[in-house]
Design a protein around this motif. Structure first.
Motif, PDB file in Angstrom:
ATOM      1  N   THR A  31       0.747  -1.233  -0.006  1.00 40.19           N
ATOM      2  CA  THR A  31       0.042  -0.024  -0.154  1.00 40.19           C
ATOM      3  C   THR A  31       0.875   1.213   0.068  1.00 40.19           C
ATOM      4  OG1 THR A  31      -0.030  -0.094   2.422  1.00 40.19           O
ATOM      5  CG2 THR A  31      -1.854  -1.230   1.226  1.00 40.19           C
ATOM      6  N   GLY A  32       1.966   1.234   0.656  1.00 35.68           N
ATOM      7  CA  GLY A  32       2.713   2.300   0.725  1.00 35.68           C
ATOM      8  C   GLY A  32       1.925   3.625   1.455  1.00 35.68           C
ATOM      9  N   ASP A  33       1.907   4.783   0.741  1.00 31.22           N
ATOM     10  CA  ASP A  33       1.031   5.891   1.432  1.00 31.22           C
ATOM     11  C   ASP A  33      -0.229   5.989   0.819  1.00 31.22           C
ATOM     12  OD1 ASP A  33       3.260   6.501   3.146  1.00 31.22           O
ATOM     13  OD2 ASP A  33       4.467   7.909   1.436  1.00 31.22           O
ATOM     14  N   THR A  34      -0.614   4.916   0.174  1.00 26.17           N
ATOM     15  CA  THR A  34      -1.893   5.332  -0.644  1.00 26.17           C
ATOM     16  C   THR A  34      -2.870   4.190   0.129  1.00 26.17           C
ATOM     17  OG1 THR A  34      -0.578   5.335  -2.762  1.00 26.17           O
ATOM     18  CG2 THR A  34      -2.903   4.940  -3.061  1.00 26.17           C
ATOM     19  N   ALA A  35      -4.316   5.004   0.026  1.00 28.28           N
ATOM     20  CA  ALA A  35      -5.194   4.107   0.653  1.00 28.28           C
ATOM     21  C   ALA A  35      -5.706   3.153  -0.623  1.00 28.28           C
ATOM     22  CB  ALA A  35      -6.309   4.974   0.833  1.00 28.28           C
ATOM     23  N   HIS A  36      -5.955   1.894  -0.087  1.00 34.01           N
ATOM     24  CA  HIS A  36      -6.412   0.856  -0.687  1.00 34.01           C
ATOM     25  C   HIS A  36      -7.657   0.180  -0.202  1.00 34.01           C
ATOM     26  CE1 HIS A  36      -2.783   0.276  -3.237  1.00 34.01           C
ATOM     27  NE2 HIS A  36      -2.187   1.044  -2.597  1.00 34.01           N
ATOM     28  N   ARG A  37      -8.618  -0.066  -1.302  1.00 37.70           N
ATOM     29  CA  ARG A  37      -9.855  -0.721  -0.737  1.00 37.70           C
ATOM     30  C   ARG A  37     -10.337  -1.644  -1.717  1.00 37.70           C
ATOM     31  NH1 ARG A  37     -13.355   4.950  -1.661  1.00 37.70           N
ATOM     32  NH2 ARG A  37     -13.867   4.625  -3.807  1.00 37.70           N
ATOM     33  N   VAL A  38     -10.939  -2.594  -1.225  1.00 39.09           N
ATOM     34  CA  VAL A  38     -11.375  -3.751  -2.149  1.00 39.09           C
ATOM     35  C   VAL A  38     -12.969  -4.081  -2.336  1.00 39.09           C
ATOM     36  CG1 VAL A  38     -11.318  -6.014  -2.483  1.00 39.09           C
ATOM     37  CG2 VAL A  38      -9.508  -5.176  -1.435  1.00 39.09           C
ATOM     38  N   VAL A  39     -13.667  -4.214  -3.390  1.00 38.40           N
ATOM     39  CA  VAL A  39     -15.140  -4.240  -3.611  1.00 38.40           C
ATOM     40  C   VAL A  39     -15.152  -5.425  -4.162  1.00 38.40           C
ATOM     41  CG1 VAL A  39     -15.466  -1.803  -3.932  1.00 38.40           C
ATOM     42  CG2 VAL A  39     -15.072  -3.109  -5.972  1.00 38.40           C
ATOM     43  N   GLY A  40     -16.257  -6.290  -3.796  1.00 42.01           N
ATOM     44  CA  GLY A  40     -16.752  -7.484  -4.320  1.00 42.01           C
ATOM     45  C   GLY A  40     -16.056  -8.629  -3.778  1.00 42.01           C
ATOM     46  N   GLU A  45     -20.223  -6.824   1.683  1.00 46.38           N
ATOM     47  CA  GLU A  45     -21.086  -5.855   0.641  1.00 46.38           C
ATOM     48  C   GLU A  45     -20.662  -4.787   0.319  1.00 46.38           C
ATOM     49  OE1 GLU A  45     -24.986  -6.376   2.569  1.00 46.38           O
ATOM     50  OE2 GLU A  45     -25.333  -8.393   2.296  1.00 46.38           O
ATOM     51  N   GLU A  46     -19.734  -4.161   1.066  1.00 50.42           N
ATOM     52  CA  GLU A  46     -19.164  -2.819   0.838  1.00 50.42           C
ATOM     53  C   GLU A  46     -17.731  -3.056   0.615  1.00 50.42           C
ATOM     54  OE1 GLU A  46     -20.090  -0.881   4.256  1.00 50.42           O
ATOM     55  OE2 GLU A  46     -22.386  -0.397   3.787  1.00 50.42           O
ATOM     56  N   ALA A  47     -17.244  -1.511   0.302  1.00 51.22           N
ATOM     57  CA  ALA A  47     -15.708  -1.567   0.189  1.00 51.22           C
ATOM     58  C   ALA A  47     -15.126  -2.032   1.577  1.00 51.22           C
ATOM     59  CB  ALA A  47     -15.240  -0.189  -0.327  1.00 51.22           C
ATOM     60  N   PRO A  49     -11.188  -2.697   3.624  1.00 50.56           N
ATOM     61  CA  PRO A  49      -9.633  -2.562   3.718  1.00 50.56           C
ATOM     62  C   PRO A  49      -8.925  -3.444   2.713  1.00 50.56           C
ATOM     63  CG  PRO A  49     -10.362  -1.877   5.628  1.00 50.56           C
ATOM     64  CD  PRO A  49     -11.466  -2.788   5.227  1.00 50.56           C
ATOM     65  N   LEU A  50      -7.832  -3.272   2.063  1.00 48.37           N
ATOM     66  CA  LEU A  50      -7.102  -4.263   1.382  1.00 48.37           C
ATOM     67  C   LEU A  50      -6.574  -5.350   2.453  1.00 48.37           C
ATOM     68  CD1 LEU A  50      -5.885  -5.172  -1.229  1.00 48.37           C
ATOM     69  CD2 LEU A  50      -3.869  -3.971  -0.765  1.00 48.37           C
ATOM     70  N   GLY A  51      -6.358  -5.081   3.588  1.00 52.38           N
ATOM     71  CA  GLY A  51      -6.031  -6.108   4.468  1.00 52.38           C
ATOM     72  C   GLY A  51      -6.846  -7.369   4.660  1.00 52.38           C
ATOM     73  N   TRP A  52      -8.133  -7.146   4.388  1.00 49.44           N
ATOM     74  CA  TRP A  52      -9.106  -8.134   4.282  1.00 49.44           C
ATOM     75  C   TRP A  52      -8.875  -9.025   3.247  1.00 49.44           C
ATOM     76  CZ3 TRP A  52     -14.847  -6.821   6.158  1.00 49.44           C
ATOM     77  CH2 TRP A  52     -14.797  -6.247   7.226  1.00 49.44           C
ATOM     78  N   ALA A  53      -8.403  -8.711   2.242  1.00 49.86           N
ATOM     79  CA  ALA A  53      -7.910  -9.746   1.096  1.00 49.86           C
ATOM     80  C   ALA A  53      -6.921 -10.632   1.558  1.00 49.86           C
ATOM     81  CB  ALA A  53      -7.875  -8.697  -0.308  1.00 49.86           C
ATOM     82  N   LEU A  54      -5.955  -9.878   1.980  1.00 49.04           N
ATOM     83  CA  LEU A  54      -4.888 -11.083   2.396  1.00 49.04           C
ATOM     84  C   LEU A  54      -5.482 -11.872   3.395  1.00 49.04           C
ATOM     85  CD1 LEU A  54      -1.959  -8.419   3.152  1.00 49.04           C
ATOM     86  CD2 LEU A  54      -1.931 -10.076   1.233  1.00 49.04           C
ATOM     87  N   SER A  55      -6.172 -11.472   4.382  1.00 48.17           N
ATOM     88  CA  SER A  55      -6.755 -12.620   5.399  1.00 48.17           C
ATOM     89  C   SER A  55      -7.703 -13.565   4.602  1.00 48.17           C
ATOM     90  CB  SER A  55      -7.546 -11.902   6.341  1.00 48.17           C
ATOM     91  OG  SER A  55      -6.576 -10.957   7.240  1.00 48.17           O
ATOM     92  N   VAL A 112      -6.362   3.574  -4.636  1.00 44.37           N
ATOM     93  CA  VAL A 112      -6.293   2.577  -5.356  1.00 44.37           C
ATOM     94  C   VAL A 112      -7.836   1.555  -4.919  1.00 44.37           C
ATOM     95  CG1 VAL A 112      -5.280   0.695  -6.272  1.00 44.37           C
ATOM     96  CG2 VAL A 112      -4.100   2.682  -5.933  1.00 44.37           C
ATOM     97  N   GLN A 113      -8.659   1.371  -5.720  1.00 44.63           N
ATOM     98  CA  GLN A 113      -9.582   0.600  -5.658  1.00 44.63           C
ATOM     99  C   GLN A 113      -9.394  -0.870  -6.262  1.00 44.63           C
ATOM    100  OE1 GLN A 113     -13.811   1.731  -5.031  1.00 44.63           O
ATOM    101  NE2 GLN A 113     -14.259   0.575  -7.160  1.00 44.63           N
ATOM    102  N   TRP A 114      -9.654  -1.970  -5.723  1.00 46.44           N
ATOM    103  CA  TRP A 114      -9.235  -3.352  -6.316  1.00 46.44           C
ATOM    104  C   TRP A 114     -10.597  -3.886  -6.419  1.00 46.44           C
ATOM    105  CZ3 TRP A 114      -4.410  -5.589  -6.517  1.00 46.44           C
ATOM    106  CH2 TRP A 114      -3.212  -4.799  -6.236  1.00 46.44           C
ATOM    107  N   ALA A 115     -10.874  -4.639  -7.540  1.00 46.14           N
ATOM    108  CA  ALA A 115     -12.022  -5.398  -7.808  1.00 46.14           C
ATOM    109  C   ALA A 115     -11.541  -6.748  -7.588  1.00 46.14           C
ATOM    110  CB  ALA A 115     -12.602  -5.223  -9.120  1.00 46.14           C
ATOM    111  N   ALA A 116     -12.377  -7.241  -6.475  1.00 47.15           N
ATOM    112  CA  ALA A 116     -12.136  -8.654  -6.325  1.00 47.15           C
ATOM    113  C   ALA A 116     -12.968  -9.655  -7.231  1.00 47.15           C
ATOM    114  CB  ALA A 116     -12.458  -9.082  -4.879  1.00 47.15           C
ATOM    115  N   VAL A 117     -12.727 -10.845  -7.613  1.00 49.76           N
ATOM    116  CA  VAL A 117     -13.205 -11.845  -8.355  1.00 49.76           C
ATOM    117  C   VAL A 117     -13.369 -13.092  -7.882  1.00 49.76           C
ATOM    118  CG1 VAL A 117     -13.640 -12.800 -10.885  1.00 49.76           C
ATOM    119  CG2 VAL A 117     -12.905 -10.245 -10.453  1.00 49.76           C
ATOM    120  N   ASP A 118     -14.201 -13.694  -7.628  1.00 45.81           N
ATOM    121  CA  ASP A 118     -14.154 -14.777  -6.946  1.00 45.81           C
ATOM    122  C   ASP A 118     -14.039 -16.063  -8.075  1.00 45.81           C
ATOM    123  OD1 ASP A 118     -14.807 -17.206  -5.207  1.00 45.81           O
ATOM    124  OD2 ASP A 118     -16.874 -16.625  -4.881  1.00 45.81           O
ATOM    125  N   LEU A 119     -12.970 -16.953  -7.725  1.00 46.71           N
ATOM    126  CA  LEU A 119     -12.735 -17.857  -8.782  1.00 46.71           C
ATOM    127  C   LEU A 119     -13.082 -19.098  -8.390  1.00 46.71           C
ATOM    128  CD1 LEU A 119      -8.880 -17.083  -9.621  1.00 46.71           C
ATOM    129  CD2 LEU A 119     -11.066 -16.066 -10.762  1.00 46.71           C
TER     130      LEU A 119
END
Length: 245
Positions: A31-40, A45-47, A49-55, A112-119
């Protein structure tokens, strides 16, 4: 300068999932100094934090996330699930695991917004074809030499005087983004050179002010640079996907 958030995510999440770095170090490096969030993200149901994707990756048993840099006509490494190819082609990049893919989209200089895609249920895609790091470094050298000769013939230096200096400085010290401390030094050096060459490509593919480049010159330039662009893409992919032995 070339920025590949999906590459940072791939290399650092893999390092964390395999116990080679801490969660905090991985997240800070991504992430560095940038805010990152994940949708999907599955189960949300909402955006979030990116750390949730790691978990979420660890929760599903992921062990490896790969960078994919798709271009029209070459989407190797992307599983065939609805919408993923379109998202990844639009972004030019994706971080792909076995159960989850993430595609970044800058929403400005600070978000930065990340779109998550369930595989889940998707057939695994063959990973991008990757040669050895040293072989790719050699391929990059060949592509640079061929492109430099052609560009010299096109008098590119007159349009963009920065290009010869960038090409001449390829053997010097160049910085790559922060990578896990146990990354192969060859991968670090390869990524640094690829980033410098990406800058060359950015300049070389920009038409000269005032329309000084003719259509024929532009076509010859683009044809000359295509092998170099492919070599840079392959080098960046391999460097971010390198895993210590």
């Amino acid at each position: 300068m070339l920025d590949v958030p999906a590459g940072r995510f791939a290399v650092w999440s893999t390092a964390w999932l395999t116990g080679r770095t801490s969660y905090d170090d991985a997240l800070d490096a991504i992430t560095g100094d940038t805010a990152h969030r994940v949708v999907g993200l599955p189960g949300t149901e909402e955006a979030v934090p990116l750390g949730w994707a790691l978990s979420a990756l660890r929760g599903t048993g992921e062990r490896r996330v790969r960078l994919v840099l798709p271009v029209p006509g070459d989407v190797r490494g992307l599983p065939r699930v609805p919408g993923l190819a379109e998202l990844a082609l639009g972004a030019g990049q994706a971080a792909v695991g076995e159960r989850l893919a993430l595609v970044p989209e800058p929403l400005g200089p600070e978000v930065v917004q990340w779109a998550a895609v369930d595989l889940t249920g998707a057939a695994p895609a063959p990973p991008p074809v990757e040669g050895s790091l040293r072989a790719l470094a050699g391929s990059l050298d060949v592509a640079v030499g061929d492109a430099a000769r052609t560009l010299a013939g096109l008098d590119l230096a007159r349009w963009h005087p920065e290009v010869p200096a960038l090409l001449a400085g390829l053997g010097g010290t160049a910085q790559a983004p922060r990578l896990p401390p146990d990354t192969d030094p060859v991968a670090v050096a390869l990524l640094a050179r690829a980033r410098r060459l990406h800058r060359v490509l950015d300049l070389a593919l920009t038409d000269a002010p005032g329309g000084a480049v003719t259509h024929r010159q532009a076509a010859a330039r683009d044809e000359a640079l295509r092998p170099l662009a492919d070599a840079v893409r392959e080098a960046v992919t391999a460097a971010y996907n390198a895993v210590p032995r």
